[in-house]
Motif scaffolding. Structure first.
Motif, PDB file in Angstrom:
ATOM      1  N   ARG A 184       0.816  -1.218   0.000  1.00  0.00           N
ATOM      2  CA  ARG A 184       0.000   0.000   0.000  1.00  0.00           C
ATOM      3  C   ARG A 184       0.851   1.269   0.000  1.00  0.00           C
ATOM      4  O   ARG A 184       0.311   2.371  -0.035  1.00  0.00           O
ATOM      5  CB  ARG A 184      -0.942  -0.030   1.197  1.00  0.00           C
ATOM      6  N   GLY A 185       2.150   1.095   0.067  1.00  0.00           N
ATOM      7  CA  GLY A 185       3.051   2.245   0.013  1.00  0.00           C
ATOM      8  C   GLY A 185       3.232   2.964   1.331  1.00  0.00           C
ATOM      9  O   GLY A 185       3.777   4.066   1.368  1.00  0.00           O
ATOM     10  N   TYR A 186       2.813   2.352   2.436  1.00  0.00           N
ATOM     11  CA  TYR A 186       2.914   2.995   3.745  1.00  0.00           C
ATOM     12  C   TYR A 186       4.259   2.749   4.420  1.00  0.00           C
ATOM     13  O   TYR A 186       4.673   3.518   5.284  1.00  0.00           O
ATOM     14  CB  TYR A 186       1.804   2.502   4.679  1.00  0.00           C
ATOM     15  N   VAL A 187       4.922   1.665   4.034  1.00  0.00           N
ATOM     16  CA  VAL A 187       6.195   1.272   4.634  1.00  0.00           C
ATOM     17  C   VAL A 187       7.118   0.805   3.521  1.00  0.00           C
ATOM     18  O   VAL A 187       6.675   0.259   2.510  1.00  0.00           O
ATOM     19  CB  VAL A 187       5.978   0.127   5.662  1.00  0.00           C
ATOM     20  N   THR A 188       8.390   1.026   3.695  1.00  0.00           N
ATOM     21  CA  THR A 188       9.396   0.531   2.772  1.00  0.00           C
ATOM     22  C   THR A 188      10.507  -0.126   3.577  1.00  0.00           C
ATOM     23  O   THR A 188      10.610   0.086   4.789  1.00  0.00           O
ATOM     24  CB  THR A 188       9.947   1.679   1.896  1.00  0.00           C
ATOM     25  N   SER A 189      11.304  -0.928   2.904  1.00  0.00           N
ATOM     26  CA  SER A 189      12.486  -1.478   3.564  1.00  0.00           C
ATOM     27  C   SER A 189      13.691  -1.043   2.752  1.00  0.00           C
ATOM     28  O   SER A 189      13.635  -0.948   1.529  1.00  0.00           O
ATOM     29  CB  SER A 189      12.411  -2.998   3.685  1.00  0.00           C
ATOM     30  N   GLU A 190      14.759  -0.776   3.470  1.00  0.00           N
ATOM     31  CA  GLU A 190      15.986  -0.305   2.821  1.00  0.00           C
ATOM     32  C   GLU A 190      17.167  -1.007   3.465  1.00  0.00           C
ATOM     33  O   GLU A 190      17.061  -1.484   4.600  1.00  0.00           O
ATOM     34  CB  GLU A 190      16.103   1.214   2.969  1.00  0.00           C
ATOM     35  N   PRO A 191      18.264  -1.085   2.736  1.00  0.00           N
ATOM     36  CA  PRO A 191      19.435  -1.749   3.311  1.00  0.00           C
ATOM     37  C   PRO A 191      19.881  -1.067   4.604  1.00  0.00           C
ATOM     38  O   PRO A 191      19.835   0.156   4.733  1.00  0.00           O
ATOM     39  CB  PRO A 191      20.508  -1.598   2.226  1.00  0.00           C
ATOM     40  N   ASP A 192      20.292  -1.885   5.542  1.00  0.00           N
ATOM     41  CA  ASP A 192      20.811  -1.388   6.816  1.00  0.00           C
ATOM     42  C   ASP A 192      22.258  -0.974   6.602  1.00  0.00           C
ATOM     43  O   ASP A 192      23.077  -1.790   6.174  1.00  0.00           O
ATOM     44  CB  ASP A 192      20.707  -2.491   7.873  1.00  0.00           C
TER      45      ASP A 192
ATOM     46  N   ARG B 222      11.005   1.316   7.254  1.00  0.00           N
ATOM     47  CA  ARG B 222      10.799   2.745   7.422  1.00  0.00           C
ATOM     48  C   ARG B 222       9.381   3.090   6.997  1.00  0.00           C
ATOM     49  O   ARG B 222       8.869   2.545   6.018  1.00  0.00           O
ATOM     50  CB  ARG B 222      11.776   3.556   6.547  1.00  0.00           C
ATOM     51  N   VAL B 223       8.750   4.000   7.704  1.00  0.00           N
ATOM     52  CA  VAL B 223       7.441   4.521   7.304  1.00  0.00           C
ATOM     53  C   VAL B 223       7.680   5.540   6.205  1.00  0.00           C
ATOM     54  O   VAL B 223       8.548   6.406   6.314  1.00  0.00           O
ATOM     55  CB  VAL B 223       6.704   5.164   8.509  1.00  0.00           C
ATOM     56  N   THR B 224       6.904   5.433   5.123  1.00  0.00           N
ATOM     57  CA  THR B 224       7.042   6.357   4.001  1.00  0.00           C
ATOM     58  C   THR B 224       6.305   7.669   4.295  1.00  0.00           C
ATOM     59  O   THR B 224       5.523   7.755   5.254  1.00  0.00           O
ATOM     60  CB  THR B 224       6.453   5.750   2.715  1.00  0.00           C
ATOM     61  N   GLU B 225       6.502   8.628   3.445  1.00  0.00           N
ATOM     62  CA  GLU B 225       5.775   9.890   3.591  1.00  0.00           C
ATOM     63  C   GLU B 225       4.269   9.647   3.487  1.00  0.00           C
ATOM     64  O   GLU B 225       3.488  10.246   4.222  1.00  0.00           O
ATOM     65  CB  GLU B 225       6.224  10.910   2.542  1.00  0.00           C
ATOM     66  N   LEU B 226       3.862   8.732   2.596  1.00  0.00           N
ATOM     67  CA  LEU B 226       2.442   8.393   2.495  1.00  0.00           C
ATOM     68  C   LEU B 226       1.949   7.783   3.806  1.00  0.00           C
ATOM     69  O   LEU B 226       0.849   8.103   4.269  1.00  0.00           O
ATOM     70  CB  LEU B 226       2.199   7.420   1.336  1.00  0.00           C
ATOM     71  N   GLY B 227       2.742   6.925   4.414  1.00  0.00           N
ATOM     72  CA  GLY B 227       2.368   6.341   5.697  1.00  0.00           C
ATOM     73  C   GLY B 227       2.191   7.408   6.762  1.00  0.00           C
ATOM     74  O   GLY B 227       1.213   7.397   7.519  1.00  0.00           O
ATOM     75  N   PHE B 228       3.147   8.351   6.825  1.00  0.00           N
ATOM     76  CA  PHE B 228       3.022   9.444   7.802  1.00  0.00           C
ATOM     77  C   PHE B 228       1.816  10.329   7.489  1.00  0.00           C
ATOM     78  O   PHE B 228       1.153  10.823   8.400  1.00  0.00           O
ATOM     79  CB  PHE B 228       4.310  10.278   7.854  1.00  0.00           C
ATOM     80  N   GLU B 229       1.508  10.492   6.201  1.00  0.00           N
ATOM     81  CA  GLU B 229       0.331  11.277   5.823  1.00  0.00           C
ATOM     82  C   GLU B 229      -0.948  10.612   6.341  1.00  0.00           C
ATOM     83  O   GLU B 229      -1.836  11.287   6.881  1.00  0.00           O
ATOM     84  CB  GLU B 229       0.262  11.403   4.296  1.00  0.00           C
ATOM     85  N   VAL B 230      -1.046   9.297   6.193  1.00  0.00           N
ATOM     86  CA  VAL B 230      -2.218   8.574   6.693  1.00  0.00           C
ATOM     87  C   VAL B 230      -2.308   8.724   8.211  1.00  0.00           C
ATOM     88  O   VAL B 230      -3.396   8.952   8.757  1.00  0.00           O
ATOM     89  CB  VAL B 230      -2.165   7.086   6.281  1.00  0.00           C
ATOM     90  N   LEU B 231      -1.174   8.611   8.908  1.00  0.00           N
ATOM     91  CA  LEU B 231      -1.172   8.793  10.364  1.00  0.00           C
ATOM     92  C   LEU B 231      -1.659  10.192  10.738  1.00  0.00           C
ATOM     93  O   LEU B 231      -2.484  10.350  11.641  1.00  0.00           O
ATOM     94  CB  LEU B 231       0.220   8.541  10.942  1.00  0.00           C
TER      95      LEU B 231
END
Length: 157
Positions: A77-85, A95-104
């Motif tokens: 849904r584009g709310y969270v992404t994963s990135e290399p550590d 990580r929470v995406t900008e879209l995820g923070f927008e929904v929050l």
């Protein structure tokens, strides 16, 4: 009026449900028809440092498999992404995406609007007194991230 302990617990739960149901309905009207209460808990746990399925599972008090399913849904849904550590190349960090923070943020705005409605309905002072009294009874901490797992746990029944 003489209410029982179960009555009080159900009234408190009904207040929570009324606020959350309205938030879910309004988020759907804003184009986030796939948002669910557990997603809020999960995104907040991730924003507060749960960087893997194991950590999210511990934070929410759910199994690692349930956490992984939740992560998959949030990623789709584009709310969270994963990135290399950057500390460990074998690992990915959530990580929470900008879209995820927008929904929050939108959900918070709906809940704040509901609070204002309740203040108008019973009076600001009455609502503040209720909040103060509840905080003195249960503590001033916000609801714990492990609430979804706590509500769904198997008590051996």
């Amino acid at each position: 009026m003489n209410r029982s302990g179960p009555d009080l617990a159900l009234l408190l739960l009904a207040g929570f449900r009324a606020m959350v149901d309205e938030a879910i309905t309004e988020l759907a009207e804003m184009g986030h028809e796939d948002a669910r209460p557990v997603h809020d808990f999960a995104m907040r746990a991730i924003a507060n440092g749960a960087e893997s399925a194991s950590e999210l599972g511990r934070s929410l008090s759910i199994t690692k498999q349930s956490a992984a399913r939740t992560i998959t849904i949030l990623q789709e849904r584009g709310y969270v992404t994963s990135e290399p550590d950057t500390r460990d190349a074998r690992r990915k960090r959530l990580r929470v995406t900008e879209l995820g923070f927008e929904v929050l943020r939108k959900g918070e705005a709906v809940l704040n609007a509901r609070r204002r409605q309740w203040a108008e309905q019973i009076g600001s002072e009455q609502l503040e007194t209720l909040e103060d009294q509840l905080a003195s009874l249960v503590g001033d901490q916000p609801i714990r991230f492990d609430t979804p797992g706590w509500m769904a746990r198997d008590l051996g029944a």
